[in-house]
Scaffold this active site. Structure first.
Site, mmCIF file in Angstrom:
data_model
loop_
_atom_site.group_PDB
_atom_site.id
_atom_site.type_symbol
_atom_site.label_atom_id
_atom_site.label_comp_id
_atom_site.label_asym_id
_atom_site.label_seq_id
_atom_site.Cartn_x
_atom_site.Cartn_y
_atom_site.Cartn_z
ATOM 1 N N ARG A 147 0.751 -1.110 -0.054
ATOM 2 C CA ARG A 147 0.036 0.002 0.089
ATOM 3 C C ARG A 147 0.715 1.269 -0.162
ATOM 4 O O ARG A 147 0.836 2.146 -0.579
ATOM 5 C CB ARG A 147 -0.831 -0.037 1.356
ATOM 6 C CG ARG A 147 -1.512 1.356 1.489
ATOM 7 C CD ARG A 147 -2.537 0.891 2.812
ATOM 8 N NE ARG A 147 -3.253 2.201 3.107
ATOM 9 C CZ ARG A 147 -2.873 3.028 4.170
ATOM 10 N NH1 ARG A 147 -1.476 2.960 4.451
ATOM 11 N NH2 ARG A 147 -3.624 4.087 4.390
ATOM 12 N N VAL B 279 2.548 1.911 -3.409
ATOM 13 C CA VAL B 279 1.526 2.337 -4.419
ATOM 14 C C VAL B 279 1.116 3.727 -4.147
ATOM 15 O O VAL B 279 1.296 4.698 -5.106
ATOM 16 C CB VAL B 279 0.131 1.549 -4.313
ATOM 17 C CG1 VAL B 279 -0.870 1.851 -5.229
ATOM 18 C CG2 VAL B 279 0.586 0.077 -4.850
ATOM 19 N N THR C 258 10.214 -10.723 6.796
ATOM 20 C CA THR C 258 10.195 -12.318 7.253
ATOM 21 C C THR C 258 9.881 -12.212 8.547
ATOM 22 O O THR C 258 10.411 -11.567 9.448
ATOM 23 C CB THR C 258 11.437 -12.941 6.767
ATOM 24 O OG1 THR C 258 11.520 -14.133 7.546
ATOM 25 C CG2 THR C 258 12.745 -12.217 6.879
ATOM 26 N N ASP D 47 11.193 -14.118 10.526
ATOM 27 C CA ASP D 47 12.242 -14.859 11.360
ATOM 28 C C ASP D 47 13.239 -13.505 11.632
ATOM 29 O O ASP D 47 13.996 -14.027 12.620
ATOM 30 C CB ASP D 47 13.162 -15.601 10.210
ATOM 31 C CG ASP D 47 12.126 -16.854 9.561
ATOM 32 O OD1 ASP D 47 11.252 -17.348 10.284
ATOM 33 O OD2 ASP D 47 12.365 -17.022 8.471
ATOM 34 N N ARG E 201 8.173 -19.094 -4.024
ATOM 35 C CA ARG E 201 9.694 -19.268 -4.023
ATOM 36 C C ARG E 201 10.011 -19.671 -5.393
ATOM 37 O O ARG E 201 9.453 -20.738 -5.798
ATOM 38 C CB ARG E 201 10.192 -20.147 -3.000
ATOM 39 C CG ARG E 201 10.179 -19.656 -1.575
ATOM 40 C CD ARG E 201 10.576 -20.530 -0.536
ATOM 41 N NE ARG E 201 10.414 -19.938 0.808
ATOM 42 C CZ ARG E 201 9.656 -20.258 1.850
ATOM 43 N NH1 ARG E 201 8.677 -21.137 1.437
ATOM 44 N NH2 ARG E 201 9.671 -19.589 3.043
ATOM 45 N N GLY F 57 8.421 -16.209 29.815
ATOM 46 C CA GLY F 57 8.817 -16.706 31.235
ATOM 47 C C GLY F 57 9.262 -18.213 30.841
ATOM 48 O O GLY F 57 9.163 -19.079 31.730
ATOM 49 N N HIS G 250 5.599 -25.986 37.072
ATOM 50 C CA HIS G 250 5.323 -26.330 35.690
ATOM 51 C C HIS G 250 6.515 -25.906 34.943
ATOM 52 O O HIS G 250 7.338 -24.930 35.344
ATOM 53 C CB HIS G 250 4.027 -25.949 35.022
ATOM 54 C CG HIS G 250 3.749 -24.296 35.262
ATOM 55 N ND1 HIS G 250 3.713 -23.653 34.191
ATOM 56 C CD2 HIS G 250 3.350 -23.653 36.056
ATOM 57 C CE1 HIS G 250 3.496 -22.434 34.271
ATOM 58 N NE2 HIS G 250 3.431 -22.620 35.710
ATOM 59 N N GLY H 98 11.537 -20.067 12.797
ATOM 60 C CA GLY H 98 12.707 -19.223 12.743
ATOM 61 C C GLY H 98 13.770 -19.245 11.608
ATOM 62 O O GLY H 98 14.622 -18.702 11.292
ATOM 63 N N GLN I 42 1.862 -18.798 13.081
ATOM 64 C CA GLN I 42 2.941 -17.460 13.146
ATOM 65 C C GLN I 42 3.020 -16.503 12.078
ATOM 66 O O GLN I 42 3.296 -15.623 12.299
ATOM 67 C CB GLN I 42 4.208 -18.052 13.772
ATOM 68 C CG GLN I 42 4.329 -18.885 14.986
ATOM 69 C CD GLN I 42 5.581 -19.634 15.190
ATOM 70 O OE1 GLN I 42 6.457 -19.267 15.653
ATOM 71 N NE2 GLN I 42 5.458 -20.895 14.547
#
Ligand code: F6P
Length: 323
Positions: free
Chosen positions: A24, A27, A128, A130, A75, A188, A219, A173, A255
């Site tokens: 956007r 353009v 990206t 990553d 790709r 955490g 935990h 990643g 993700q």
């Protein structure tokens, strides 16, 4: 080189939230300067096949807040050899393109560099999740992916705490540990495994979990960057060695989706705006990057040759804060 009257824009490689905001910005910045924009579909494939659509200010309405990319992405293997790149240039010229903005990762920038080297002005914008492009502090999509992963890990923490379990959570990643490290610090994590730091199971996984248990932890969250180890097997091994019930969750492609955060929209807008200005100033083979929180442009070839560094302090901090 004459004045540029029409430019192309494409997205390439894995999609990232904020790519639409960058399209956007490209353009609207170009249109505001009287320059026409053609959207090249499906990455470099669109350049090879003439798969292009006219974009104008209204055609990019209502995409700022959308994840994914309205131009689709891919790709393209053919673009790895110079014959393919030359074919792309010939087709781009048939469509009247005088320059191109490529939004993608470092694989996409090799194509951008080759286009520039063969005389076709091209500018790259890092996009990206990553955040693994060494020459920029930031890549579009990283913040949204972090927030998506953070929300998921927070949810896992709820159930993990209720059942006094260990949750092994694998994040994306692509050989870089940024998502894992940031998420571990901010959610955490007791253990964080990233490709930049080879790990020893006994010392880096088992011991911290057992020590934590002695200190009253009920935990655990173990954040694993994809490719470092098999998360399902790791969860089984932790369960066997600690007697703590363990589950593995692979977050995967969620993700990559979702509405871009404010940070991603802002940086995508800044980078799209900058890319068009650089192109219309008659410069080529440039990457738009963030350095010291400022948007600047650098030489693509130089940018691609920079080694990736991992922030040792962040790794140390993640370990200290997990006690
Ligand atoms: O580069 C983005 C990314 O999501 C990486 O984190 C991951 O390794 C890869 O792409 C997955 O690729 P694909 O969408 O082709 O499965």
């Amino acid at each position: 080189m004459g004045e540029i009257k029409t430019i192309g824009v494409l997205t390439s490689g894995g999609d990232a939230p904020g790519m639409n905001a960058a399209i956007r910005a490209v353009v609207r910045t170009a249109n505001a300067k009287g320059v026409r924009v053609i959207g090249v579909r499906r990455g470099y494939n669109g350049l090879m096949n003439g798969d292009m659509i006219e974009l104008d200010a209204r055609r990019v309405s209502d995409i700022l807040q959308r994840g994914g990319t309205m131009l689709q992405t891919a790709r393209c293997l053919e673009f790895k050899d110079l014959e393919g790149v030359q074919r792309g240039i010939n087709i781009a010229r048939e469509f009247g393109l005088g320059g191109l903005v490529v939004i993608g990762g470092d694989g996409s920038f090799r194509g951008a560099r080759d286009l520039s080297n063969l005389g076709f002005p091209t500018i790259g914008i890092p996009g990206t999740i990553d955040n693994d492009i060494s020459c920029t502090e930031y890549c579009i999509g990283f913040d949204t992916a972090l927030n998506t992963a953070q929300e998921s890990v927070d949810k896992l923490r709820d159930t993990s705490g209720s059942h006094e379990r260990c949750s092994v959570v694998e994040v994306m990643g692509h050989g870089a540990g940024y998502i894992a490290l940031y998420v571990s610090i901010c959610c955490g994590g007791e253990v964080c495994l990233i490709p930049e730091k080879p790990f020893d199971y006994e010392k880096d996984v088992l011991q911290p979990i057992l020590d934590g248990k002695k200190r009253g932890k009920q935990h655990d969250i173990v954040v694993v960057s994809e490719g470092v180890t098999n998360s399902v097997e790791l969860a089984k091994r932790i369960e066997k060695d600690t007697q703590i019930e363990s589950r593995a969750t692979i977050l995967g492609h969620v993700q990559r989706g979702g509405s871009p955060t404010l940070r991603d929209r802002l940086i995508a807008s800044q980078m799209g705006y900058a890319a068009v200005n650089v192109l219309l100033e008659g410069r080529s083979n440039r990457l738009i990057v963030m350095r010291d929180s400022k948007i600047i442009d650098i030489d693509i070839t130089e940018g691609l040759s920079m080694p990736r560094k991992v922030d040792e302090k962040m790794i140390e901090m993640a370990r200290i804060l997990s006690i």
